[in-house]
Design an enzyme around this catalytic site. Sequence first.
Site, PDB file in Angstrom:
ATOM      1  N   CYS A  26     -20.486  -4.540 -19.249  1.00  0.00           N
ATOM      2  CA  CYS A  26     -21.021  -4.319 -17.895  1.00  0.00           C
ATOM      3  C   CYS A  26     -20.706  -2.888 -17.440  1.00  0.00           C
ATOM      4  CB  CYS A  26     -20.409  -5.317 -16.920  1.00  0.00           C
ATOM      5  SG  CYS A  26     -20.980  -5.065 -15.217  1.00  0.00           S
TER       6      CYS A  26
ATOM      7  N   CYS B 176     -14.140  -5.696 -18.551  1.00  0.00           N
ATOM      8  CA  CYS B 176     -15.514  -5.724 -18.026  1.00  0.00           C
ATOM      9  C   CYS B 176     -16.534  -5.924 -19.142  1.00  0.00           C
ATOM     10  CB  CYS B 176     -15.830  -4.400 -17.343  1.00  0.00           C
ATOM     11  SG  CYS B 176     -14.789  -4.060 -15.937  1.00  0.00           S
TER      12      CYS B 176
ATOM     13  N   CYS C 174     -21.172  -0.979 -11.769  1.00  0.00           N
ATOM     14  CA  CYS C 174     -20.563  -0.125 -10.738  1.00  0.00           C
ATOM     15  C   CYS C 174     -20.755   1.354 -11.065  1.00  0.00           C
ATOM     16  CB  CYS C 174     -19.087  -0.460 -10.559  1.00  0.00           C
ATOM     17  SG  CYS C 174     -18.142  -0.364 -12.079  1.00  0.00           S
TER      18      CYS C 174
ATOM     19  N   ASP D 268       0.760  -1.246   0.000  1.00  0.00           N
ATOM     20  CA  ASP D 268       0.000   0.000   0.000  1.00  0.00           C
ATOM     21  C   ASP D 268       0.797   1.307   0.000  1.00  0.00           C
ATOM     22  OD1 ASP D 268      -2.571   0.782  -0.163  1.00  0.00           O
ATOM     23  OD2 ASP D 268      -3.035   0.651   1.953  1.00  0.00           O
TER      24      ASP D 268
HETATM   25  C1  B12 Z   1      -4.946   6.244  -3.285  1.00  0.00           C
HETATM   26  C2  B12 Z   1      -5.677   4.937  -3.061  1.00  0.00           C
HETATM   27  C3  B12 Z   1      -7.057   5.004  -2.916  1.00  0.00           C
HETATM   28  C4  B12 Z   1      -7.851   6.271  -3.188  1.00  0.00           C
HETATM   29  C5  B12 Z   1      -7.997   6.443  -4.727  1.00  0.00           C
HETATM   30  C6  B12 Z   1      -8.529   5.176  -5.393  1.00  0.00           C
HETATM   31  C7  B12 Z   1      -8.193   5.018  -6.850  1.00  0.00           C
HETATM   32  N1  B12 Z   1      -9.110   4.425  -7.581  1.00  0.00           N
HETATM   33  O1  B12 Z   1      -7.119   5.364  -7.278  1.00  0.00           O
HETATM   34  C8  B12 Z   1      -9.182   5.985  -2.418  1.00  0.00           C
HETATM   35  C9  B12 Z   1      -9.082   6.559  -1.014  1.00  0.00           C
HETATM   36  C10 B12 Z   1     -10.467   6.536  -3.062  1.00  0.00           C
HETATM   37  C11 B12 Z   1      -9.149   4.464  -2.356  1.00  0.00           C
HETATM   38  C12 B12 Z   1     -10.274   3.703  -2.163  1.00  0.00           C
HETATM   39  C13 B12 Z   1     -10.269   2.322  -2.088  1.00  0.00           C
HETATM   40  N2  B12 Z   1      -9.185   1.524  -2.029  1.00  0.00           N
HETATM   41 CO1  B12 Z   1      -7.366   2.173  -2.297  1.00  0.00          CO
HETATM   42  N3  B12 Z   1      -5.564   2.599  -2.664  1.00  0.00           N
HETATM   43  C14 B12 Z   1      -4.989   3.719  -2.976  1.00  0.00           C
HETATM   44  C15 B12 Z   1      -3.479   3.475  -3.175  1.00  0.00           C
HETATM   45  C16 B12 Z   1      -2.774   3.847  -1.889  1.00  0.00           C
HETATM   46  C17 B12 Z   1      -2.853   4.209  -4.364  1.00  0.00           C
HETATM   47  C18 B12 Z   1      -3.655   4.037  -5.672  1.00  0.00           C
HETATM   48  C19 B12 Z   1      -3.310   5.088  -6.673  1.00  0.00           C
HETATM   49  O2  B12 Z   1      -2.144   5.383  -6.892  1.00  0.00           O
HETATM   50  N4  B12 Z   1      -4.331   5.663  -7.264  1.00  0.00           N
HETATM   51  C20 B12 Z   1      -4.188   6.630  -8.273  1.00  0.00           C
HETATM   52  C21 B12 Z   1      -4.822   6.059  -9.534  1.00  0.00           C
HETATM   53  C22 B12 Z   1      -4.859   7.093 -10.644  1.00  0.00           C
HETATM   54  O3  B12 Z   1      -3.994   4.992  -9.938  1.00  0.00           O
HETATM   55  P1  B12 Z   1      -4.545   3.480 -10.227  1.00  0.00           P
HETATM   56  O4  B12 Z   1      -5.958   3.388  -9.911  1.00  0.00           O
HETATM   57  O5  B12 Z   1      -3.615   2.516  -9.591  1.00  0.00           O
HETATM   58  O6  B12 Z   1      -4.386   3.315 -11.785  1.00  0.00           O
HETATM   59  C23 B12 Z   1      -5.145   4.141 -12.631  1.00  0.00           C
HETATM   60  C24 B12 Z   1      -4.318   4.684 -13.765  1.00  0.00           C
HETATM   61  O7  B12 Z   1      -2.967   4.553 -13.532  1.00  0.00           O
HETATM   62  C25 B12 Z   1      -4.840   3.948 -14.958  1.00  0.00           C
HETATM   63  N5  B12 Z   1      -4.124   2.736 -15.383  1.00  0.00           N
HETATM   64  C26 B12 Z   1      -3.712   1.703 -14.645  1.00  0.00           C
HETATM   65  N6  B12 Z   1      -3.159   0.798 -15.425  1.00  0.00           N
HETATM   66  C27 B12 Z   1      -3.238   1.261 -16.687  1.00  0.00           C
HETATM   67  C28 B12 Z   1      -2.804   0.705 -17.869  1.00  0.00           C
HETATM   68  C29 B12 Z   1      -3.016   1.423 -19.055  1.00  0.00           C
HETATM   69  C30 B12 Z   1      -2.589   0.790 -20.316  1.00  0.00           C
HETATM   70  C31 B12 Z   1      -3.638   2.712 -19.034  1.00  0.00           C
HETATM   71  C32 B12 Z   1      -3.854   3.470 -20.269  1.00  0.00           C
HETATM   72  C33 B12 Z   1      -4.066   3.248 -17.818  1.00  0.00           C
HETATM   73  C34 B12 Z   1      -3.858   2.511 -16.670  1.00  0.00           C
HETATM   74  O8  B12 Z   1      -6.127   3.520 -14.667  1.00  0.00           O
HETATM   75  C35 B12 Z   1      -6.251   3.333 -13.287  1.00  0.00           C
HETATM   76  C36 B12 Z   1      -7.620   3.763 -12.902  1.00  0.00           C
HETATM   77  O9  B12 Z   1      -7.795   5.160 -12.898  1.00  0.00           O
HETATM   78  C37 B12 Z   1      -3.458   1.922  -3.456  1.00  0.00           C
HETATM   79  C38 B12 Z   1      -2.148   1.224  -3.098  1.00  0.00           C
HETATM   80  C39 B12 Z   1      -1.136   1.384  -4.229  1.00  0.00           C
HETATM   81  N7  B12 Z   1       0.041   1.811  -3.886  1.00  0.00           N
HETATM   82  O10 B12 Z   1      -1.432   1.118  -5.388  1.00  0.00           O
HETATM   83  C40 B12 Z   1      -4.680   1.446  -2.655  1.00  0.00           C
HETATM   84  C41 B12 Z   1      -5.500   0.287  -3.224  1.00  0.00           C
HETATM   85  C42 B12 Z   1      -5.703   0.552  -4.683  1.00  0.00           C
HETATM   86  N8  B12 Z   1      -6.784   0.418  -2.542  1.00  0.00           N
HETATM   87  C43 B12 Z   1      -7.359  -0.699  -2.268  1.00  0.00           C
HETATM   88  C44 B12 Z   1      -8.655  -0.829  -1.702  1.00  0.00           C
HETATM   89  C45 B12 Z   1      -9.022  -2.196  -1.126  1.00  0.00           C
HETATM   90  C46 B12 Z   1      -9.548   0.251  -1.692  1.00  0.00           C
HETATM   91  C47 B12 Z   1     -11.051   0.228  -1.333  1.00  0.00           C
HETATM   92  C48 B12 Z   1     -11.783  -1.009  -1.828  1.00  0.00           C
HETATM   93  C49 B12 Z   1     -11.230   0.387   0.199  1.00  0.00           C
HETATM   94  C50 B12 Z   1     -12.683   0.610   0.636  1.00  0.00           C
HETATM   95  N9  B12 Z   1     -13.531  -0.392   0.590  1.00  0.00           N
HETATM   96  O11 B12 Z   1     -13.046   1.680   1.052  1.00  0.00           O
HETATM   97  C51 B12 Z   1     -11.551   1.522  -2.030  1.00  0.00           C
HETATM   98  C52 B12 Z   1     -12.050   1.255  -3.461  1.00  0.00           C
HETATM   99  C53 B12 Z   1     -12.550   2.488  -4.153  1.00  0.00           C
HETATM  100  C54 B12 Z   1     -12.333   2.404  -5.657  1.00  0.00           C
HETATM  101  N10 B12 Z   1     -13.403   2.204  -6.405  1.00  0.00           N
HETATM  102  O12 B12 Z   1     -11.186   2.499  -6.108  1.00  0.00           O
HETATM  103  C55 B12 Z   1      -6.504  -1.879  -2.717  1.00  0.00           C
HETATM  104  C56 B12 Z   1      -7.105  -2.459  -3.985  1.00  0.00           C
HETATM  105  C57 B12 Z   1      -6.954  -3.951  -4.123  1.00  0.00           C
HETATM  106  C58 B12 Z   1      -7.517  -4.432  -5.433  1.00  0.00           C
HETATM  107  N11 B12 Z   1      -7.939  -5.673  -5.460  1.00  0.00           N
HETATM  108  O13 B12 Z   1      -7.573  -3.729  -6.402  1.00  0.00           O
HETATM  109  C59 B12 Z   1      -5.084  -1.201  -2.913  1.00  0.00           C
HETATM  110  C60 B12 Z   1      -4.239  -1.781  -4.041  1.00  0.00           C
HETATM  111  C61 B12 Z   1      -4.350  -1.340  -1.579  1.00  0.00           C
HETATM  112  C62 B12 Z   1      -3.737  -2.725  -1.383  1.00  0.00           C
HETATM  113  N12 B12 Z   1      -2.436  -2.772  -1.196  1.00  0.00           N
HETATM  114  O14 B12 Z   1      -4.402  -3.729  -1.388  1.00  0.00           O
HETATM  115  N13 B12 Z   1      -7.883   3.982  -2.529  1.00  0.00           N
HETATM  116  S1  SF4 Z   2     -19.347  -3.968 -11.910  1.00  0.00           S
HETATM  117 FE1  SF4 Z   2     -17.846  -2.562 -12.792  1.00  0.00          FE
HETATM  118  S2  SF4 Z   2     -15.872  -3.495 -12.380  1.00  0.00           S
HETATM  119 FE2  SF4 Z   2     -17.406  -5.107 -12.090  1.00  0.00          FE
HETATM  120  S3  SF4 Z   2     -17.494  -6.144 -14.093  1.00  0.00           S
HETATM  121 FE3  SF4 Z   2     -19.089  -4.556 -14.071  1.00  0.00          FE
HETATM  122  S4  SF4 Z   2     -18.115  -2.750 -14.978  1.00  0.00           S
HETATM  123 FE4  SF4 Z   2     -16.485  -4.173 -14.407  1.00  0.00          FE
END
Ligand code: B12
Ligand code: SF4
Length: 381
Positions: A218, A215, A221, A161
Amino acid sequence: MTINAKRIKTLAQEIGFHACGITLPKPVYEAEVALNKWVEQGKHGQMKYLENYDARKDQFWKNFREAKSVIVLGVNYFSSNHDGTSSVTGQVFFRAAGTKPVPARTGTDPIVGRRVRLSGRVARYAWGRDYHKVIARRLEELKQRIQAESECEIYFDSAVDTKPLLERTLAQRAGLGFIGKQTQLLSLQFGPWLFLAELITDLELEPDMPFQGSCGTCRLCIDECPTNAIEETGHIDARKCIAYLTIEHKTAIPVELRPKIKNWVFGCDECLNVCPYTAKQKETDWGELTAESGFARDLDLLKLFEIKSNREYRSKFSHSPISRANRKQLLRNACVVLGNSGSRAALPIVEKALDDSSLLVREHAQWAIDEIRRKTAEVVF
Ligand code: B12
Ligand code: SF4
Ligand code: SF4
């Protein structure tokens, strides 16, 4: 013989990890570009640590130039509701402790005429003990077992994390699943209920194939998210996300979003609960992650308001992921939930909170009072 990827996966399984895959420590360019764009648009809200991601990431890899592989691990944290209060898709607001009318007093709703337990829902990931610590212990065990079976000294770094790694993207690249529209990693074995963790090492290991999946059509969400935080593009606007608002956001919750938070006092699982991949859920065998060893599926809000100092708060929640929020954030959230309840039984609690030492709590308490009065005035007998 030096240890290989297959043996590491066997060790991970023996230690209890539910998924394990290997990828290269190569930059995840597209994801990083997407992250930076997301931050530029301000969608990260107050999560300042995401603003200097590039610098933190560069430093991280500079400190470990010899890194050759990333071992990505998944931990199934799903545990069900044995008390039946908040089923996976349930929208239960307040649990009625009894159905017989009891005399009016705190905790008794004079309109509904029955005793209610004023509680707020906690997201499943926070039911048990602090997963950072729980997982770190098993990562350490895995490190030691790998080292014991190797002929030379091996260097490791580990992450759960908190490190500047895009864990979901790494997990997708290591073959654990794909990233769904609600941005969670979806596993075909465990659905969205996997915690992610990594061991970064200078061992050269054969990488897995990235997981290909999507997905499809679907969009459940997107449609079911109470605050419309999930965008059509499959990104979320954290500023609207209840998980962000109740955990990471430090100041007042925007008034227009408060009713949409319903009874979520810490985190939110709505987009995980509606996901068809949730059907893949399996009861976790990590006892530390169940509510029985941690805090609860829901928090007794009356008891929350009895916590008067930050020190008391920290000692109460020190073993729980709930410690990520502080006292005033959690009481702020509790006021929102009580306001949303529209229950007169909540009035004595929020009225008392008008004297709280925190302005944030006092402001949300006043909002809750106004909401309850407005809602109860609307009740027609
Ligand atoms: C900041 C953070 C949050 C923030 C922002 C969430 C978000 N969606 O980014 C908040 C506080 C909202 C949050 C909430 C939750 N979180 Co959180 N969070 C994090 C954290 C610390 C960093 C994530 C991050 O950098 N986000 C910034 C976004 C922009 O980056 P990203 O989503 O990883 O990737 C995005 C882009 O990079 C892009 N992308 C990714 N890959 C690719 C590839 C290509 C080709 C392209 C074009 C784009 C692309 O699309 C993605 C979606 O926008 C991670 C741990 C970690 N270091 O990864 C845990 C983590 C993601 N969280 C986790 C969890 C469990 C949750 C919650 C379920 C907790 C809860 N029940 O309340 C919720 C889920 C909400 C949701 N729908 O996401 C888990 C997810 C596990 C999993 N199976 O996915 C993690 C991985 C922690 C862990 N170590 O287990 N979280
Ligand atoms: S609920 Fe959202 S994340 Fe789950 S399969 Fe449907 S579109 Fe994908
Ligand atoms: S965690 Fe809740 S508020 Fe956030 S995106 Fe999912 S359903 Fe929406």
